[in-house]
Structures are given as structure tokens and as C-alpha cells.
Write a protein that holds these residues in place. Structure first.
Motif, mmCIF file in Angstrom:
data_model
loop_
_atom_site.group_PDB
_atom_site.id
_atom_site.type_symbol
_atom_site.label_atom_id
_atom_site.label_comp_id
_atom_site.label_asym_id
_atom_site.label_seq_id
_atom_site.Cartn_x
_atom_site.Cartn_y
_atom_site.Cartn_z
ATOM 1 N N CYS A 172 0.851 -1.192 0.000
ATOM 2 C CA CYS A 172 0.000 0.000 0.000
ATOM 3 C C CYS A 172 0.885 1.239 0.000
ATOM 4 O O CYS A 172 1.768 1.394 0.847
ATOM 5 N N ALA A 173 0.652 2.120 -0.980
ATOM 6 C CA ALA A 173 1.498 3.300 -1.146
ATOM 7 C C ALA A 173 0.805 4.591 -0.734
ATOM 8 O O ALA A 173 1.459 5.610 -0.553
ATOM 9 N N GLY A 174 -0.509 4.584 -0.623
ATOM 10 C CA GLY A 174 -1.221 5.811 -0.269
ATOM 11 C C GLY A 174 -2.631 5.800 -0.813
ATOM 12 O O GLY A 174 -3.131 4.777 -1.277
ATOM 13 N N ARG A 175 -3.250 6.966 -0.762
ATOM 14 C CA ARG A 175 -4.633 7.128 -1.196
ATOM 15 C C ARG A 175 -4.679 7.848 -2.536
ATOM 16 O O ARG A 175 -3.887 8.739 -2.814
ATOM 17 N N GLU A 176 -5.664 7.469 -3.354
ATOM 18 C CA GLU A 176 -5.879 8.132 -4.639
ATOM 19 C C GLU A 176 -6.112 9.625 -4.469
ATOM 20 O O GLU A 176 -5.698 10.418 -5.295
ATOM 21 N N GLU A 177 -6.788 9.994 -3.404
ATOM 22 C CA GLU A 177 -7.155 11.395 -3.195
ATOM 23 C C GLU A 177 -5.933 12.303 -3.092
ATOM 24 O O GLU A 177 -6.035 13.511 -3.260
ATOM 25 N N ARG A 178 -4.771 11.722 -2.827
ATOM 26 C CA ARG A 178 -3.553 12.529 -2.717
ATOM 27 C C ARG A 178 -3.148 13.113 -4.064
ATOM 28 O O ARG A 178 -2.426 14.112 -4.114
ATOM 29 N N ILE A 179 -3.576 12.499 -5.161
ATOM 30 C CA ILE A 179 -3.245 13.003 -6.494
ATOM 31 C C ILE A 179 -4.539 13.143 -7.314
ATOM 32 O O ILE A 179 -4.763 12.398 -8.265
ATOM 33 N N PRO A 180 -5.368 14.124 -6.977
ATOM 34 C CA PRO A 180 -6.675 14.238 -7.627
ATOM 35 C C PRO A 180 -6.647 14.786 -9.053
ATOM 36 O O PRO A 180 -7.529 14.472 -9.843
ATOM 37 N N GLU A 181 -5.654 15.592 -9.400
ATOM 38 C CA GLU A 181 -5.621 16.264 -10.701
ATOM 39 C C GLU A 181 -4.441 15.797 -11.550
ATOM 40 O O GLU A 181 -3.400 15.399 -11.014
ATOM 41 N N ALA B 139 -4.665 11.940 -18.924
ATOM 42 C CA ALA B 139 -5.932 11.238 -19.167
ATOM 43 C C ALA B 139 -6.629 10.871 -17.856
ATOM 44 O O ALA B 139 -7.698 10.285 -17.879
ATOM 45 N N GLY B 140 -6.002 11.200 -16.726
ATOM 46 C CA GLY B 140 -6.594 10.891 -15.430
ATOM 47 C C GLY B 140 -6.194 9.545 -14.871
ATOM 48 O O GLY B 140 -6.630 9.166 -13.782
ATOM 49 N N GLU B 141 -5.348 8.802 -15.607
ATOM 50 C CA GLU B 141 -4.896 7.498 -15.129
ATOM 51 C C GLU B 141 -3.781 7.670 -14.101
ATOM 52 O O GLU B 141 -3.006 8.625 -14.171
ATOM 53 N N ILE B 142 -3.699 6.721 -13.195
ATOM 54 C CA ILE B 142 -2.628 6.735 -12.202
ATOM 55 C C ILE B 142 -1.526 5.814 -12.689
ATOM 56 O O ILE B 142 -1.770 4.668 -13.051
ATOM 57 N N ARG B 143 -0.325 6.356 -12.711
ATOM 58 C CA ARG B 143 0.840 5.608 -13.178
ATOM 59 C C ARG B 143 1.937 5.685 -12.120
ATOM 60 O O ARG B 143 1.964 6.608 -11.319
ATOM 61 N N ALA B 144 2.836 4.731 -12.158
ATOM 62 C CA ALA B 144 3.988 4.748 -11.250
ATOM 63 C C ALA B 144 5.237 4.394 -12.046
ATOM 64 O O ALA B 144 5.190 3.570 -12.969
ATOM 65 N N GLY C 277 3.793 16.884 -5.005
ATOM 66 C CA GLY C 277 3.601 18.178 -5.642
ATOM 67 C C GLY C 277 2.822 18.037 -6.928
ATOM 68 O O GLY C 277 2.031 17.109 -7.090
ATOM 69 N N ARG C 278 3.101 18.956 -7.857
ATOM 70 C CA ARG C 278 2.402 18.941 -9.145
ATOM 71 C C ARG C 278 3.385 19.323 -10.247
ATOM 72 O O ARG C 278 4.125 20.282 -10.139
ATOM 73 N N PHE C 279 3.349 18.536 -11.319
ATOM 74 C CA PHE C 279 4.110 18.858 -12.520
ATOM 75 C C PHE C 279 3.221 19.735 -13.387
ATOM 76 O O PHE C 279 2.032 19.469 -13.532
ATOM 77 N N ALA D 272 13.087 15.528 -20.427
ATOM 78 C CA ALA D 272 11.679 15.769 -20.078
ATOM 79 C C ALA D 272 10.835 14.568 -20.478
ATOM 80 O O ALA D 272 10.955 14.048 -21.588
ATOM 81 N N TYR D 273 9.989 14.167 -19.549
ATOM 82 C CA TYR D 273 9.093 13.028 -19.766
ATOM 83 C C TYR D 273 7.650 13.507 -19.665
ATOM 84 O O TYR D 273 7.310 14.330 -18.807
ATOM 85 N N ALA D 274 6.788 12.971 -20.527
ATOM 86 C CA ALA D 274 5.354 13.234 -20.407
ATOM 87 C C ALA D 274 4.857 12.514 -19.153
ATOM 88 O O ALA D 274 5.537 11.638 -18.611
ATOM 89 N N LEU D 275 3.658 12.871 -18.705
ATOM 90 C CA LEU D 275 3.121 12.267 -17.494
ATOM 91 C C LEU D 275 2.806 10.785 -17.663
ATOM 92 O O LEU D 275 2.584 10.081 -16.680
ATOM 93 N N ASP D 276 2.814 10.298 -18.903
ATOM 94 C CA ASP D 276 2.628 8.861 -19.138
ATOM 95 C C ASP D 276 3.964 8.122 -19.181
ATOM 96 O O ASP D 276 4.018 6.928 -19.466
ATOM 97 N N GLY D 277 5.071 8.849 -18.920
ATOM 98 C CA GLY D 277 6.393 8.241 -18.858
ATOM 99 C C GLY D 277 7.197 8.286 -20.141
ATOM 100 O O GLY D 277 8.386 7.946 -20.141
#
Length: 198
Positions: A43-52, A73-78, A96-98, A110-115
Motif C-alpha cells: 500500500c502506497a497511499g490514497r488516490e485522493e492525494r493526487i486528484p488532478e 488522461a486521469g490514469e494513475i501511473r507509477a 507536488g504537481r508537474f 523531459a518526460y510526459a506524465l505517461d512516462g
């Protein structure tokens, strides 16, 4: 009526505790980390920590640092929190926020948010260099009841399979709607950080 027993009333059936070294030996801890914890879902945390889109947090699992981000696209990636160029740590802040890209502080890859690697100015004249060959290395993510789980295994057993006995058992608690009220961080004597509320 349910009767709760005091610890002294519970028989052990001859079982004994492990020798003390199993709780303190650094080599045993390393082995447990490699053979158990880094192969399972943690368990790494809650989804609510990264809402946007662009919101992120960093989670350390053993000696590995993982970047968890919500993409455009709203997907959660690691991803492993390491630049593919020189292995520099991408994010040193806990969260934080990129704005648009994940940018390495060393040579500004530089990497897009999809990696996907979208910019590597220092490599523009390198023969045969292709941005598509250097995406961030992914880490498996599972979502359950508002919680995010990570696995560093190359081929983790599906979360739905490993946690099958729990799926659906907590619906009455409406866990996806819960929100963290407070975060407490404990610094231990060996510089290990222990967090509650994530």
C-alpha cells in the motif's frame, strides 16, 4: 455473545517467538525485503492525494524510490524515480504537481506524465538516438477502495487474485469516499521514516 480473551489466556500450542536477530539483523531484513516485500503489493497511499493531472507523490520501497503520478488522461501511473539518462533522481520532494512534464534536474530530460521521453536536448545530435527507446521504467499499480498499491515485481500476481478474500468485504464502510484528516511522520533512530495517514 462473543468473549474476548486476554493475551495470557490464549494458548500457543508450543509455538515460540523467533530469536531476537530476526528482528534486528540487517542482512535478514535485506533478504526479507528482496524476497517478500518487493515482490508483493504494498500500500502506497490514497488516490485522493493526487486528484488532478500532474499531481504526484514519491514513495520509497526498500532502497527503491517510486514516483506515483496522475497523467493527463486521469490514469494513475507509477515509475522508478530515476532518469534514464544518467540515473539522477527525478523528484526529491515528497509530493507536488508537474506543470506539463517530469523534468530531470541534471540534464533536463523531459518526460510526459505517461512516462514517454519527449525531450532530450543534450542528445539531439547523437546518431541513432530515439526518444521512444528511453521511457521511464514503469512500476505496477493497483487501485482498491481508494487505496493505491505498488509492486516492484517484473510480473506481479494480479492484485484481484492476491487480495481476493478482501474484495467486496468493506463496501459498507464506503472506503473510496474516506479522506485523510491528518498525516503523522515518525523519524526513527536509523533515519527510517514511518508514516501514518497515507
Amino acid at each position: 455473545m462473543t468473549r474476548f480473551l486476554k493475551a495470557a489466556e490464549i494458548g500457543t500450542g508450543g509455538a515460540m517467538t523467533l530469536p531476537g536477530r530476526y528482528y534486528t539483523d540487517p542482512d535478514l531484513f535485506r533478504q526479507e525485503t528482496e524476497r517478500i516485500f518487493l515482490r508483493e503489493w504494498i500500500c502506497a497511499g490514497r488516490e485522493e492525494r493526487i486528484p488532478e493531472p500532474g499531481d504526484y507523490f514519491v514513495r520509497n520501497l526498500g532502497t527503491e524510490s517510486v514516483l506515483v503520478v496522475r497523467d493527463t488522461a486521469g490514469e494513475i501511473r507509477a515509475f522508478h524515480n530515476v532518469c534514464r539518462h544518467r540515473g539522477a533522481r527525478l523528484c526529491t520532494e515528497e509530493g507536488g504537481r508537474f506543470s506539463r512534464h517530469i523534468r530531470c534536474p541534471y540534464h533536463a530530460w523531459a518526460y510526459a506524465l505517461d512516462g514517454c521521453l519527449v525531450g532530450a536536448a543534450s542528445m539531439k545530435d547523437a546518431p541513432g538516438f530515439d526518444l521512444a527507446d528511453y521511457p521511464l521504467l514503469p512500476v505496477s499499480v493497483a487501485r482498491w477502495e481508494g487505496f493505491l498499491f505498488l509492486s516492484l515485481s517484473d510480473s506481479p500476481e494480479p492484485f484481484e487474485q492476491t487480495h481476493a478474500p478482501l474484495i467486496g468485504r468493506f463496501a459498507r464502510y464506503r472506503m473510496p469516499t474516506l479522506q485523510m484528516a491528518r498525516r503523522i511522520v515518525y523519524d526513527l533512530i536509523d533515519d527510517t521514516r514511518f508514516c501514518f495517514g497515507e
